[in-house]
Design a protein around this motif. Sequence first.
Motif, short mmCIF file in Angstrom:
data_model
loop_
_atom_site.label_atom_id
_atom_site.label_comp_id
_atom_site.label_asym_id
_atom_site.label_seq_id
_atom_site.Cartn_x
_atom_site.Cartn_y
_atom_site.Cartn_z
N ILE A 155 0.83 -1.22 0.00
CA ILE A 155 0.00 0.00 0.00
C ILE A 155 0.86 1.27 0.00
CG2 ILE A 155 -0.29 0.17 2.52
CD1 ILE A 155 -3.36 0.76 1.80
N ASN A 156 2.12 1.15 0.45
CA ASN A 156 3.04 2.29 0.40
C ASN A 156 3.50 2.50 -1.04
OD1 ASN A 156 2.87 1.45 3.14
ND2 ASN A 156 4.77 2.52 3.61
N SER A 157 2.57 2.92 -1.88
CA SER A 157 2.85 3.11 -3.31
C SER A 157 1.88 4.17 -3.83
CB SER A 157 2.65 1.78 -4.06
OG SER A 157 1.36 1.26 -3.82
N THR A 158 2.23 4.75 -4.97
CA THR A 158 1.38 5.81 -5.53
C THR A 158 0.11 5.21 -6.15
OG1 THR A 158 2.45 5.60 -7.66
CG2 THR A 158 3.41 7.21 -6.13
N ALA A 159 -0.85 6.08 -6.45
CA ALA A 159 -2.08 5.64 -7.11
C ALA A 159 -1.75 5.02 -8.48
CB ALA A 159 -3.03 6.83 -7.26
N GLU A 160 -0.74 5.57 -9.17
CA GLU A 160 -0.36 5.03 -10.48
C GLU A 160 0.12 3.59 -10.36
OE1 GLU A 160 2.55 7.28 -12.58
OE2 GLU A 160 1.30 9.08 -12.59
#
Length: 353
Positions: A155-160
């Motif tokens: 989840i530690n990631s961008t929406a892209e």
Amino acid sequence: MSTLSPPIFTPAELDAETERLFRKLMHVDCEPGKQWNYEACRAIAPLTLEINQLKREQNAIILAHSYVEPEIIYGVGDFTGDSYFLSLKAKEARAAKIVFAGVVFMAETAKILSPDAVVVVPDHNSGCSLADSITGDDVKKMKALYPNAAVVCYINSTAEVKAESDVCVTSGNVYDIVAGLPQRQILFVPDRLMAENVRSEMKRRGVDKDIVSSDGTCMVHDQFDVSKITEARARFPGLKVVAHPECTPEVASAADFVGSTGAMMKYVKTTPAPYFLMLTECGLVARLQVEDPEKRFIGGCRMCPYMKLNSLEKVRDALLAPRPDQIITLDEDLRQRAAHSIERMFELTPKKD
Ligand code: 13P
Ligand code: SF4
């Protein structure tokens, strides 16, 4: 409606707020080596009262990650917890506005799940070394190399990045979700150390998976070192070592417990031990000092510079008159594709308790 001049509170309101804050914060440091005292709580009482009034006027809620400063969590936060818990709260929220006191990827996740709410961040520079380590285009390129792999994003990631993924995971459900996926090959982004921990856990469970990962790490958790655990165990007999799965596999295997920040808190609260060494961000120790003041912690935690960009003043400003850089906006097609990977996570997360 609030005006831009600060509201005036009566001495009785200020006294009651000071008392409320002091009862919560009395066991926590407000600056290194200096605990919150009555005067320090009195100094922030006008601001916490103003923020809580703005929330009521605007039908707003504040979601706060456990790593942000305790005066935000206990002064104005409505829901506090780990990434999974806060995602659920964002999904359930019926608020007109959500202030996310955490980091930008968490606020983006809230916007993905609660698209009709205005979602704001106190500081748009609150990045994350993991989320910032990989772009959506990088994931597309990796997918071309591993066309049969299930793409799993932390989840530690961008929406892209979420939009390019089959399923999103958090520190609390990563092992169960990866173990249950039908594909043998897993493309895991962006946390290389978590991927290594998943590999060990799959081996331990006897689950056959081929895990390929990108090269991100958490700048806080990748710094913990096994030699410090050995030293601490020698100095503090009976010590329990509690680590986050963003730590190295060496640290994870030397710890007594590894889990999400929510699970780490639960472990400490339910485990009798003379001392705990918390291999995570210091905000979690502060939360435990508030909620379980009898427990003793030895030094070890580290600060996340991004989480510490949040402050009560910035929360107030984001509520009162958010600047464009504080408002999360997402392209609708991207949002829907990112929502798919998070909804899949909710479906695949085993229901516990
Ligand atoms: P949790 O979901 O376990 O709270 O982790 C979030 C995070 O950023 C850890 O560094
Ligand atoms: Fe990102 Fe690490 Fe900070 Fe968590 S602690 S927000 S993973 S940099």
